[in-house]
Design a protein around this motif. Structure first.
Motif, short mmCIF file in Angstrom:
data_model
loop_
_atom_site.label_atom_id
_atom_site.label_comp_id
_atom_site.label_asym_id
_atom_site.label_seq_id
_atom_site.Cartn_x
_atom_site.Cartn_y
_atom_site.Cartn_z
N GLU A 1 18.63 0.90 -7.57
CA GLU A 1 19.61 1.24 -6.29
C GLU A 1 18.89 1.70 -4.94
N LEU A 2 17.55 1.91 -5.09
CA LEU A 2 16.89 2.07 -3.82
C LEU A 2 16.45 0.77 -2.84
N LEU A 3 16.72 -0.26 -3.67
CA LEU A 3 16.53 -1.67 -2.84
C LEU A 3 17.51 -1.93 -1.85
N LYS A 4 18.84 -1.19 -2.01
CA LYS A 4 19.70 -1.05 -1.01
C LYS A 4 19.75 -0.56 0.07
N LEU A 5 18.64 0.35 -0.13
CA LEU A 5 18.58 1.62 1.16
C LEU A 5 17.37 1.13 2.02
N PRO A 6 17.33 1.84 3.16
CA PRO A 6 16.33 1.61 4.21
C PRO A 6 15.02 2.45 3.64
N LEU A 7 14.06 1.53 3.70
CA LEU A 7 12.74 2.17 2.90
C LEU A 7 11.83 2.17 4.05
N ILE A 8 11.31 3.48 4.07
CA ILE A 8 10.14 3.69 5.24
C ILE A 8 8.71 3.34 4.38
N HIS A 9 8.03 2.70 5.28
CA HIS A 9 6.78 2.12 4.67
C HIS A 9 5.59 2.85 5.47
N LEU A 10 4.39 3.22 4.59
CA LEU A 10 3.14 3.81 5.15
C LEU A 10 2.33 2.73 5.44
N GLU A 11 1.77 2.36 6.56
CA GLU A 11 0.93 1.55 6.77
C GLU A 11 -0.56 2.28 6.81
N GLU A 12 -1.24 2.62 6.03
CA GLU A 12 -2.37 3.36 5.89
C GLU A 12 -3.38 2.44 6.54
N PRO A 13 -4.00 2.79 7.72
CA PRO A 13 -5.07 1.95 8.53
C PRO A 13 -6.43 1.99 7.78
N VAL A 14 -6.98 3.08 6.88
CA VAL A 14 -8.32 2.83 6.33
C VAL A 14 -8.23 3.23 4.89
N ARG A 15 -7.74 4.11 4.65
CA ARG A 15 -7.75 4.86 3.18
C ARG A 15 -6.79 3.80 2.15
N ALA A 16 -6.93 3.54 1.23
CA ALA A 16 -6.03 2.72 0.24
C ALA A 16 -4.99 3.63 -0.25
N ALA A 17 -3.79 3.14 -0.22
CA ALA A 17 -2.48 3.88 -0.60
C ALA A 17 -1.54 3.06 -1.30
N CYS A 18 -0.89 3.56 -2.43
CA CYS A 18 0.01 2.90 -3.01
C CYS A 18 1.39 2.58 -2.10
N ASN A 19 1.86 1.21 -2.47
CA ASN A 19 2.89 0.85 -1.20
C ASN A 19 4.23 0.59 -2.24
N TRP A 20 5.21 0.32 -1.67
CA TRP A 20 6.64 0.26 -2.31
C TRP A 20 6.40 -0.97 -3.22
N PRO A 21 5.96 -2.25 -2.88
CA PRO A 21 5.87 -3.30 -4.13
C PRO A 21 5.13 -2.91 -5.45
N GLU A 22 4.14 -2.03 -5.18
CA GLU A 22 3.34 -1.35 -6.26
C GLU A 22 4.26 -0.33 -7.02
N TRP A 23 4.75 0.28 -6.39
CA TRP A 23 5.73 1.39 -7.05
C TRP A 23 6.91 0.71 -7.69
N PHE A 24 7.64 -0.22 -7.15
CA PHE A 24 8.63 -0.90 -8.02
C PHE A 24 8.18 -1.50 -8.97
N ALA A 25 6.95 -2.23 -9.03
CA ALA A 25 6.39 -2.79 -9.97
C ALA A 25 6.06 -1.75 -11.35
N SER A 26 5.58 -0.79 -11.02
CA SER A 26 5.38 0.11 -12.06
C SER A 26 6.48 0.48 -12.61
N ALA A 27 7.83 0.50 -12.23
CA ALA A 27 9.17 0.69 -12.81
C ALA A 27 9.82 -0.64 -13.22
N GLY A 28 8.93 -1.73 -13.27
CA GLY A 28 9.59 -3.04 -13.82
C GLY A 28 10.53 -3.63 -13.03
#
Length: 313
Positions: A189-216
């Motif tokens: 259901e979240l795929l239908k909503l506006p998602l705000i993305h964090l573009e971490e400049p230096v430190r590695a951080a989880c992103n939306w594709p990774e989070w969704f993948a963890s949920a299958g």
């Protein structure tokens, strides 16, 4: 001491004499002390008059300690060096209560700031200085005692590490956004909503594709409506009702408990890595730094053991 005061009315004359005797030159002593050559010569002459003995032989464009001057210079040098060391030790002890903590802006503003009043109450004699940076600072190079780092401690062999918080990531939105768009109970259901993305400049951080993948859930390639390179601003955008963002539990827990944020999507991603208090192996922590470290670790433990709000993922 009253006799000494009559003999040596000015302690500065001893400092000037020590420099002049060490350099065997009034001009070089003046340059070191930030004075004029004439002022150095006057101070030495005044000291000689007070003692009633010549301390220097005046040679053409040079000076030389007399026998009496050499004996006096050795004692003055020893005395001043002891005074200097004592003053430096006292100053160092006065600074021991200052503890610097290196951290990200997000951690400083979202984890530390709500706890500062408690820290002041628990450690009233310690002056905590938080140094924020977009990258993890080298604590050895910067001579900083403590830092906060996210990741795997095995990759930081030069540092001791104590767990502060596991890395748990959920999706969050504002109550007003949920009221207007409905409460999304699944990641799909979240795929239908506006998602705000964090573009971490230096430190590695989880992103939306990774989070969704963890949920299958497959995350389709789509244009990013809003991308921000500062996590504090990401959460501010969420609070303003601009959309849904990923929330690191240890950072957003206070806002979730207060109701300022609502977890949505019904899924949490817990990574094997975590967030740690770290300190260099190369040197011992002083007493105040150890106390701040222990305080941080205890606050992290209390936070981990606190029950997550009912209904939150």
């Amino acid at each position: 001491m009253e006799t000494l005061r009559r003999l040596l009315p000015s302690a500065s004359s001893l400092i000037i004499f020590e420099a002049a005797g060490r350099h065997q030159n009034f001009t070089r002593a003046a340059n070191e002390l930030g004075m004029t050559q004439a002022a150095v010569s006057y101070a030495v002459r005044n000291l000689e008059e007070q003692l009633g003995v010549a301390l220097f032989h005046r040679i053409h464009r040079a000076v030389e300690l007399t026998d009496a001057g050499e004996r006096f210079h050795a004692d003055v040098t020893l005395g001043l060096s002891r005074i200097q060391k004592s003053a430096e030790d006292i100053r160092a002890k006065g600074r021991e209560a200052n503890v610097t903590l290196s951290a990200s802006t997000a951690f400083a503003s979202m984890w530390m700031l709500p706890r500062l009043a408690k820290l002041r109450a628990d450690l009233p004699d310690i002056d905590l200085r938080i140094q924020t940076s977009v990258r993890d600072l080298d604590l050895d190079e910067e001579t900083i005692p403590l830092g906060i780092r996210g990741g795997d401690p095995a990759k930081w062999p030069r540092y001791h590490a104590a767990l502060l918080a596991p890395e748990v990531i959920t999706a969050v939105a504002s109550p007003a956004f949920v009221e207007s768009r409905g409460h999304s109970k699944t990641p799909e259901e979240l795929l239908k909503l506006p998602l705000i993305h964090l573009e971490e400049p230096v430190r590695a951080a989880c992103n939306w594709p990774e989070w969704f993948a963890s949920a299958g859930v497959r995350y389709p390639a789509q244009a990013r409506r809003l991308a921000i390179n500062d996590y504090v601003l990401v959460i501010q955008a969420v609070l303003a009702g601009e959309g849904v963002a990923l929330g690191w539990r240890h950072l957003i827990e206070g806002q979730v408990r207060s109701g300022a944020l609502v977890t949505v999507g019904g899924h949490s991603l817990e990574l094997d890595e975590g967030f740690y208090v770290v300190w260099p192996r190369s040197r011992e922590l002083n007493g105040p730094a150890r106390r701040v470290r222990d305080w941080l670790v205890e606050e992290g433990r209390l936070s981990r053991e606190a029950k997550w709000p009912t209904g939150s993922s």
